[in-house]
Scaffold this motif. Structure first.
Motif: not given
Length: 164
Positions: A82-89, A130-132
């Protein structure tokens, strides 16, 4: 050096790197658009258009907030999907942000820049949500960015229409 001190240094360096990445996007895009502000000032501007000097101040603060937000998310555990995905966006929206400046100022493609900005705005919203979900403060730190890009969209559209 104690373990606590090493941990503090590691966090400080990570935060500085995160901020430098975000600020670097702004600095690099301004490098590619240097010398375009004079022509921008000559365009017909809507009544709500801020003076040119406001942009660099606002963007510096926004990139600072983005850098802090991205570090907080990264610090939640980069190994988590979930962190990787948020940082990709986050990375994708930074790329869109970088190119919007070039499209609008250097290439002077105001209509295309407006469409690009809408895509950027959607990417920022997705990133913020995603960050939230990972870190509420990180999500809140992105809100000024959403507001400014919303305003920039109105400004972009108005300048495009006024200067057809």
């Amino acid at each position: 050096m104690t373990k606590k001190m090493l941990n503090w240094i590691q966090h400080a360096v990570g935060l500085l790197i995160s901020i430098a990445i975000a600020e670097g996007v702004g600095i690099l895009s301004s490098f590619f658009t240097r010398g375009t502000m004079e022509k921008y000032q000559q365009l017909v501007q809507p009544s709500f258009s801020p003076p040119g000097w406001v942009f660099s101040i606002v963007w510096s603060v926004l990139f600072l907030l983005m850098g802090i937000a991205s570090y907080r998310v990264y610090n939640a555990g980069i190994q988590k999907p979930v962190v990787k995905n948020a940082l990709i966006f986050y990375t994708i929206q930074l790329i869109f942000n970088f190119f919007w400046t070039i499209i609008f100022f250097r290439l002077e493609l105001r209509g295309f820049a407006f469409v690009w900005l809408i895509i950027l705005w959607v990417l920022i919203i997705i990133t913020t949500v995603k960050f939230y979900k990972i870190d509420k403060i990180a999500g809140y730190l992105m809100v000024p960015y959403i507001l400014w890009v919303s305003f920039a969209g109105l400004l972009n559209y108005s300048i495009w229409q006024l200067n057809k």
